[in-house]
Structures are given as structure tokens and as C-alpha cells.
Scaffold this motif. Structure first.
Motif, PDB file in Angstrom:
ATOM      1  N   LYS A 599       0.834  -1.206   0.000  1.00  0.00           N
ATOM      2  CA  LYS A 599       0.000   0.000   0.000  1.00  0.00           C
ATOM      3  C   LYS A 599       0.868   1.255   0.000  1.00  0.00           C
ATOM      4  O   LYS A 599       0.513   2.267  -0.610  1.00  0.00           O
ATOM      5  CB  LYS A 599      -0.918   0.001   1.222  1.00  0.00           C
ATOM      6  N   ARG A 600       1.953   1.190   0.692  1.00  0.00           N
ATOM      7  CA  ARG A 600       2.852   2.352   0.771  1.00  0.00           C
ATOM      8  C   ARG A 600       3.780   2.415  -0.436  1.00  0.00           C
ATOM      9  O   ARG A 600       4.214   3.488  -0.853  1.00  0.00           O
ATOM     10  CB  ARG A 600       3.664   2.267   2.068  1.00  0.00           C
ATOM     11  N   TYR A 601       4.076   1.262  -0.985  1.00  0.00           N
ATOM     12  CA  TYR A 601       5.001   1.187  -2.110  1.00  0.00           C
ATOM     13  C   TYR A 601       4.358   0.476  -3.299  1.00  0.00           C
ATOM     14  O   TYR A 601       4.752  -0.637  -3.662  1.00  0.00           O
ATOM     15  CB  TYR A 601       6.273   0.437  -1.710  1.00  0.00           C
ATOM     16  N   PRO A 602       3.378   1.082  -3.945  1.00  0.00           N
ATOM     17  CA  PRO A 602       2.885   0.517  -5.202  1.00  0.00           C
ATOM     18  C   PRO A 602       3.898   0.790  -6.310  1.00  0.00           C
ATOM     19  O   PRO A 602       4.808   1.616  -6.145  1.00  0.00           O
ATOM     20  CB  PRO A 602       1.590   1.292  -5.441  1.00  0.00           C
ATOM     21  N   ILE A 603       3.748   0.106  -7.420  1.00  0.00           N
ATOM     22  CA  ILE A 603       4.582   0.400  -8.590  1.00  0.00           C
ATOM     23  C   ILE A 603       3.895   1.529  -9.356  1.00  0.00           C
ATOM     24  O   ILE A 603       2.733   1.410  -9.752  1.00  0.00           O
ATOM     25  CB  ILE A 603       4.738  -0.847  -9.478  1.00  0.00           C
ATOM     26  N   GLU A 604       4.606   2.626  -9.560  1.00  0.00           N
ATOM     27  CA  GLU A 604       4.035   3.819 -10.175  1.00  0.00           C
ATOM     28  C   GLU A 604       4.626   4.008 -11.572  1.00  0.00           C
ATOM     29  O   GLU A 604       5.775   4.422 -11.720  1.00  0.00           O
ATOM     30  CB  GLU A 604       4.283   5.040  -9.304  1.00  0.00           C
ATOM     31  N   THR A 605       3.834   3.707 -12.582  1.00  0.00           N
ATOM     32  CA  THR A 605       4.354   3.784 -13.943  1.00  0.00           C
ATOM     33  C   THR A 605       4.690   5.212 -14.362  1.00  0.00           C
ATOM     34  O   THR A 605       5.561   5.427 -15.201  1.00  0.00           O
ATOM     35  CB  THR A 605       3.354   3.181 -14.939  1.00  0.00           C
TER      36      THR A 605
END
Length: 776
Positions: A599-605
Motif C-alpha cells: 500500500k505504501r510502495y505501489p509500482i508507479e508507472t
């Protein structure tokens, strides 16, 4: 609990900081010192979490026993005003000693000239998890270092206010001075340290507004021990000296799993200075971090030990890996990659989409074994006397060393102490303390005399923990616009898990989560597979680990697809990444996510797109290139950080490759120490270029072929690019999540170079190292 009303990062990170006033326990400081110990305890589970999520302790690392429930960082203020910060992680050039110290100092409002740092020894009770791997040290502890400094500042303010009889709200702390503006009175920190030590730890601490940072994020602070390093005063593992010290080397089995059948030391004993020759028992496979075994030579000097080792006559049983040949094994890996394997991620209907595809593209990529080859080879000094073992070593994991010493010597925890020196490079090798155990066994064999055991470069290359060998096979079916309808990726590589348990033959979740299952491409039908591969050498982590083969294969293949589609490579890569979105790692099969809360570290394209654009802009992407030159680009997500590389290469008529310039862009969230980020990215470029162009470990008859840097080539000075431009992409609030820095720069280097070579020559590079492939 210490908290800031405006910041709740510690809860989001899964930990809550707690401070303990240990001033009167004599743990670190002398009489009159204020000493705070910062504890990081796991936060209570969120009621919305699943049972599995509640049991997950985010922030743990990949080492055995990688989560310590109560790590501590000590901050002490002495009566003379000196601020001492105890650094609990190992420093191998990444500058963590500096970053820890100036983060505390900034919130403390300390004068940098009055700050010093001391290195913690290995002690789980005092310092918690001290393993320095996975680019975690700053990202896990930054906010907590801030809390420690802020709490100490408030206690000094309260002590001064009490002495003056004024409200604490009227006292300010700036640059090591406490001031009561209304009366004009001032006090230095040292003057109230003793009184502050008598106060309870405050339960409400306000952190600085980032606009008031003096050290954090400025890039103005150089290494705190730079003078000692540049003048030769700094102590590394090889520099340790003790009175009466002896010196040792070990003749180890050349084949992993080999043992000593017999040995004749009669000639070796004739070498002047030899003190003791004895056998070290081999550790059966899986050997974990324990010694390989062999015959040890202890002497009065290193030269005598080496000459005596050369004179030994040893008969070896090479064991089960005697026939290991990397050329033959590569063919086995390729055969496995061409057959279905264990499915580790699937979405859509790959087979159906592939059948309907207008164009099909396939390629196989190969990455060889690699050695960490730190400039300072493994080294340790140990003294085992009167039932106590003390070691001094360049280790990344002092507690791992402590645990293995306990096991080898059959000593309790309180009878072992591991002192941590500076490391002349580590890259994962020095988190495996086999060499520390060897030193201790040598000391034990000579009745407790201190012994320095050093590995030669040949020892390092012949008996190390190697980066895995791998074959990556990719297939894609393209639609009429040249975009993938279907994507199949098979990754075949021996696993690091093979040193901990009978060979599991499949990559572990943390290896799969390094650029494979978390591939953030916008493709409707995707299947990722992991066929079996056996291990025949000691496999260990290496800077950026499995991201190296995964990034090389994927980013090279994307360039191949762009060419097949007749489209420009950078534009095609961005189109394949797709629109800006946040991807939950767990929803695409990444159950590890570098140990962080998804939740804190999603993959952000969007952030991945951002670094690709930044690197391309820095390189002048789209400009007309002279004949024989080309630009290549690659982007990658690793260690919760986004990096991209644009490489400019020139290939001459003889097929020799010269990398002219590298632009590397990095988005690691808040930039705590920009100077070190730049340094780490520059170092990653140099290391990544070595892996791309020259570095390779091969095996014949179970033995590593390369002996020294003449065979295992690291990047030479004349091959370095004339320009390495680092672009720091600023994203993230100061209370937001930090990414790693030490490792993420390596993976995109090789594919960017390979893609640039294609742009310059029209020839594809699908195996590393490149060496003389283009001159053939």
C-alpha cells in the motif's frame, strides 16, 4: 510513542519509533552525557488487514532472521558539547555513516563541526538488525533518525528553560546554541547535557519543516570520514593490526562440495615463519555462510603463509560438482527455457492471443556468473582466547558473523563480539562471513593468538558466492499496430536458496520479484514462467541481484519489438509502459515487494516514465548521430526506486565498442543525501558497464577459470565514458516513502548499451559480456 501531529509516516511504514533515555546506564556515554536510544517497534496491525497481512512484518530484509524487533540507534551529547551518533549499519562507500549523522544533527540543530560518528559492533540486543543489504539503511531509518535528533533537541531546550526559569516555548536551539531571546541569555549544548539527561523522554516531538533543513537534502555535506579515507588513516578489514598477530591463508577445494582426502605438509613446514598447518572440515552442501573447508596455514607473515600454501600437496575429492561446465550448462538452461515451466504470473489468454498475432518475435538472452570482486578482498582478524572470541572484519552483516562464530566455536552469544571496520566495497559478498569463521578457527588452532586471515584476489574469484547464471527467453505476439497482444517470459537460473537448503531448483519469491513478476508493462495477455535449474556453485546475492538478467532481457526485447514494429525505441517503450497508474505488487504476483508494504510502495508507472524521459532529455534523444554511433535507452524499477539509462556508444570498423556518454536518471523519492546519490549512480554506471562489456566467470571441471583481473575484467579507466551525467528526478514528500539507492542504478546500464549498439550497427547483443562479439 514519539510523534508529530502532522506526520504519520511511521505508522504507514509499519513501525512506531520509541525513545529511551539510557543516560544513567553507562551504555555509551561517559558521566554527564545525554544518551538516547531509538527503538523501532512494529506497529499494531490495521483492522482492515487480512490475517496474512497482519503476520507480515514489512521492512524485514532477506537475511536469515532479517527482522529484529527492537533495533536501536544511539545519540549521545557529552558535557563538552560533542554529539556522537552510533551508526548501526556497515559503510562500504555508500556513506551511511555520514547520512545517519547529518540527519540526526539537522533535527538536533547541531553544529556539524561538533558531530562525530562511531561504528556499532555487532550486537542484536543494542542495535537490532545490522545487515547492510538491499539498499535499506536510509530508506528504513531516515524518519527515525529525525525523531531521535528532534527529541534530543527538545530535551536540551527543556533543560535550559528549567535552568533559566522560563517557559520552554521561549527557548530556541540553533547551531548548537540555546537562546532565550527575551533576556539575551545563551547556553551551549554541553552546558545542559547533564541536566537534560535527568529528564524524561518527551512524548510529543515536532519535526522540522523541510524548508529549514540545513544538512538534509542539501548535498553540501561530504563524507564525515573523508579526510581519514583520503589520507590513509581509515581502518578497513585489511588494515586491522593487533600485538602478536599472526597471518593465515587457506587452501580451499576448487570445486563446490569438494573435500580434503589427504594432504602432505612436509615441504610447507620448511618455509621459514610457518607456525601451524591444520585441516578445516568442509561444510556439507548446502553450506550456507560457513567455510568451504580445506587446509589452513598460519605463519608469522603473509608471504610465508602463501609460500607454505603453495608447497602443500593435497589430494581432493571434488564431490558432486566436479563436472560443472558453464558452456554445457548454458545449453541445459536454453533447453529448459524452450519448454513450459512453473507459472509464476499469468493474466489473460496468452496462447489464444499468440495464435491471433500478426507478427511473432522471440529472443533468448544470456547472463553469465559474476563475481562481486570488491577492491578489498574478504579479510578478518580474530582472537579466540579464554572462552571468548573477538573479531574485527569488513562485514556487511556483523550479526550473521556473530551467529556463525557461535556455531563454529560452540560459544554462547555473550562470548562473541564482532567489530565492524570500513569496507573497501562489498556488493553482497561481505554479508557472507565464511572468512570471519576461518580467521577464528585459525586463532583457536594457535592457542588464542590473534590471526589475520586474508583472501587473495585468486581466492576471491575461485571460492566466492557468485551471481547466478541465467537464460531468459521472451516471446511476443504483435497486433497490427505493432503492440504486444501476448507476452511470454521464461526465466531460468539457479537460485540463491540453494545455499540454504537442498537445491529448490526454482527462483525464490524475492528473486522473482526483482523485475520479473512485477514487470509493469501494459500488456493484456501475459504469462511468466520459471523452469527448473540446478545449482553447481555457491550462489549469492550481488549488487541488484536478479534485476540484472531480468532488466537486460526485458529492456533489450522491448527494443527488438520496437524495431519489428517500425517504431522509435523510446516512444515504443513509453507506449508499452502505458498510462500513469499505480499497480499493487500483490495483484501481479509479487508477494515480496522488497519487503515493503504494497500500500505504501505501489509500482508507479508515471515515475518510471519520468526517469526515462529525463535520461533521454539529458542525452539529447532524437538528435542526428554520426555513422557508427547510436543511442540506446532502458528503464527499470528495483528496490522501490525508478532508474533509466540513455547510453551513447561508438563502434569502430573492428567492432570495438566505446561508450561515449551515459545519462542516468533516478527517482528514489526524497533525496536525503544528493551527493551520495550521485556518487552511487556514477559507481553503478561503472559497475554496470563492466558487467555489460567484460566481466564473466566461467567453470570447467567444476573450477572457476578466471584467476585475477586479467581474466575477470572490471571496467578499465580508458573504457570509462567521458561523461556520466546523473539526473535526480525530484518526487516525494519528506514524510513519504524513500527508495533504495545503492543498487537500482546497475540493471538498466547493460540493456541501454546493447540497444545503443544496435542503433549504431544494426546488430543485436543478446549475451553478456559483449567483449569481442562485434568483431567476430
Amino acid at each position: 510513542m514519539i510523534h508529530d501531529a502532522k506526520l504519520t509516516a511511521e505508522r504507514a511504514a509499519g513501525t512506531t519509533p520509541a525513545l529511551d533515555n539510557v543516560s544513567r546506564r553507562g551504555i555509551l556515554g561517559g558521566a554527564g552525557a545525554l544518551v538516547l536510544a531509538l527503538s523501532l517497534r512494529p506497529a499494531r496491525a490495521d483492522e482492515t488487514q487480512t490475517k496474512e497481512q497482519k503476520e507480515q512484518k514489512f521492512g524485514a530484509d532477506g537475511m536469515p532472521h532479517g527482522w529484529r524487533d527492537d533495533p536501536k540507534v544511539f545519540v549521545a551529547i557529552a558535557p563538552d558539547g560533542t554529539v556522537t551518533v552510533t551508526n548501526h549499519r556497515s559503510d562500504m562507500g555508500q556513506g551511511i555513516r555520514t547520512s545517519v549523522a547529518f540527519t540526526v544533527a539537522d533535527e538536533l540543530e547541531a553544529d556539524w563541526a561538533k558531530v562525530k560518528v562511531v561504528q556499532a559492533w555487532g550486537d542484536e540486543t543494542r542495535f537490532g538488525n545490522q545487515d547492510t543489504d538491499g539498499s535499506r539503511s536510509t530508506r528504513h531509518f531516515f524518519q527515525h533518525f529525525r525523531h531521535a535528533g528532534a527529541a534530543a533537541r527538545l530535551m536540551l531546550i527543556q533543560a535550559a528553560a528549567k535552568q533559566w526559569g522560563v517557559p520552554a516555548s521561549e527557548v530556541t536551539a540553533v547551531n548548537h546554541t540555546l537562546t532565550h531571546a527575551k533576556s539575551g541569555r545563551t547556553l551551549g549544548y554541553g552546558a545542559v547535557a547533564k541536566a537534560a539527561a535527568e529528564l524524561p523522554v518527551p512524548t510529543d516531538v515536532k519535526l522540522k519543516d523541510p524548508k529549514d533543513f540545513r544538512y538534509i537534502g542539501t548535498g553540501k555535506i561530504g563524507l564525515i570520514d573523508n579526510f581519514d579515507i583520503t589520507t590513509g588513516k581509515a581502518v578497513y578489514g585489511l588494515d586491522t593490526k593487533l600485538d602478536g598477530m599472526l597471518y593465515a591463508v587457506v587452501a580451499r577445494p576448487a570445486v563446490y562440495g569438494g573435500t580434503v582426502k589427504s594432504f602432505d605438509d612436509s615441504e610447507a613446514k620448511k618455509v621459514p615463519g610457518v607456525v601451524k598447518i591444520f585441516k578445516i572440515d568442509a561444510t556439507p552442501i548446502p553450506s550456507e555462510f560457513m567455510p568451504l573447508g580445506g587446509v589452513a596455514v598460519v605463519a608469522k607473515n603473509t608471504w610465508a603463509a602463501l609460500k607454505a600454501r603453495d608447497a602443500l600437496k593435497i589430494t581432493w575429492d571434488d564431490g558432486p560438482n566436479a563436472g560443472y561446465d558453464t558452456d554445457a550448462f548454458r545449453k541445459e538452461l536454453e533447453a529448459a527455457a524452450r519448454k513450459p515451466g512453473k507459472v509464476v504470473r499469468t493474466q489473460g489468454d496468452v496462447d489464444g492471443a499468440m495464435a491471433k498475432a500478426k507478427t511473432k518475435v522471440q529472443a533468448e538472452y544470456f547472463v553469465p556468473h559474476l563475481a562481486q570482486a570488491p577492491m578489498e578482498p574478504p579479510a578478518a582478524v580474530a582472537r579466540v582466547k579464554d572462552g571468548f572470541c573477538e573479531a574485527w572484519a569488513c562485514v556487511q552483516g556483523p550479526q550473521a558473523a556473530n551467529d556463525r562464530l557461535m556455531k563454529a566455536l560452540k560459544l554462547p552469544d555473550d562470548k562473541v563480539k564482532v567489530n565492524v571496520t570500513l569496507l573497501g566495497g562489498g556488493f553482497g559478498r561481505k554479508s557472507k562471513p565464511d572468512y570471519v569463521v576461518e580467521a577464528a578457527l585459525c586463532s583457536q588452532a594457535v592457542d588464542g593468538a590473534p590471526v589475520k586471515l586474508a583472501w587473495t584476489r585468486e581466492d576471491d574469484l575461485h571460492h566466492g558466492f557468485y551471481h547466478t547464471i541465467s537464460v531468459e527467453r521472451l516471446e511476443a505476439g504483435l497486433d497490427d499496430k505493432g503492440m504486444p497482444m501476448a507476452w511470454l517470459h521464461r526465466s531460468v537460473a539457479p537460485t540463491i536458496g540453494s545455499i540454504f537448503a537442498p537445491d529448490p531448483k526454482h527462483e525464490l519469491p524475492f528473486e522473482l520479484g526483482m523485475g520479473l513478476v512485477n514487470t509493469p508493462l501494459d500488456i493484456p495477455n501475459m504469462r511468466l514462467e520459471n523452469p527448473e535449474a540446478a545449482a553447481h556453485a555457491r550462489i549469492g546475492w550481488f549488487r541488484s541481484v536478479s534485476n540484472i538478467p531480468h532488466a537486460f532481457a526485458i529492456q533489450s526485447f522491448v527494443s527488438e519489438l520496437a524495431h519489428a514494429a517500425g517504431r522509435e525505441p523510446k516512444e515504443y517503450l513509453l507506449a508499452l509502459i502505458g498510462p500513469d497508474r499505480k499497480i499493487s505488487p500483490t495483484e501481479i504476483g509479487d508477494v515480496w515487494n522488497y519487503g515493503e508494504d504494497p500500500k505504501r510502495y505501489p509500482i508507479e508507472t508515471g515515475r518510471l516514465r519520468g526517469v526515462i524521459e529525463a535520461a533521454a532529455k539529458g542525452a539529447g534523444w532524437g538528435r542526428q548521430m554520426p555513422k557508427g554511433t547510436g543511442l540506446g535507452i532502458a528503464g527499470h524499477y528495483s528496490f522501490v526506486t525508478y532508474t533509466a539509462v540513455a547510453a551513447e556508444v561508438e563502434v569502430d570498423d573492428k567492432g570495438q565498442v566505446q561508450v561515449k556518454a551515459i545519462d542516468i536518471a533516478v527517482d528514489c523519492g526524497p533525496q536525503v543525501n544528493p551527493e551520495r546519490i550521485r556518487s552511487q549512480m556514477e559507481g553503478a554506471v561503472v559497475m554496470g558497464m563492466g558487467l555489460a562489456l567484460t566481466s564473466e566467470i566461467t567453470f570447467k571441471q567444476g573450477r572457476a577459470v578466471q584467476n585475477n583481473f586479467d581474466g575477470y575484467e572490471v571496467l578499465r579507466i580508458d573504457a570509462a565514458p567521458k561523461a556520466v551525467r546523473v539526473h535526480l528526478v525530484p518526487t516525494g514528500r519528506w514524510d513519504g516513502p524513500l527508495g533504495g539507492v545503492g543498487e537500482p542504478g546497475v540493471p538498466p546500464v547493460a540493456p541501454a548499451i546493447a540497444n545503443a549498439i544496435f542503433a549504431a550497427t544494426g546488430r543485436r547483443v543478446r549475451q553478456l559480456p559483449i567483449r569481442d562479439q562485434l568483431s567476430a
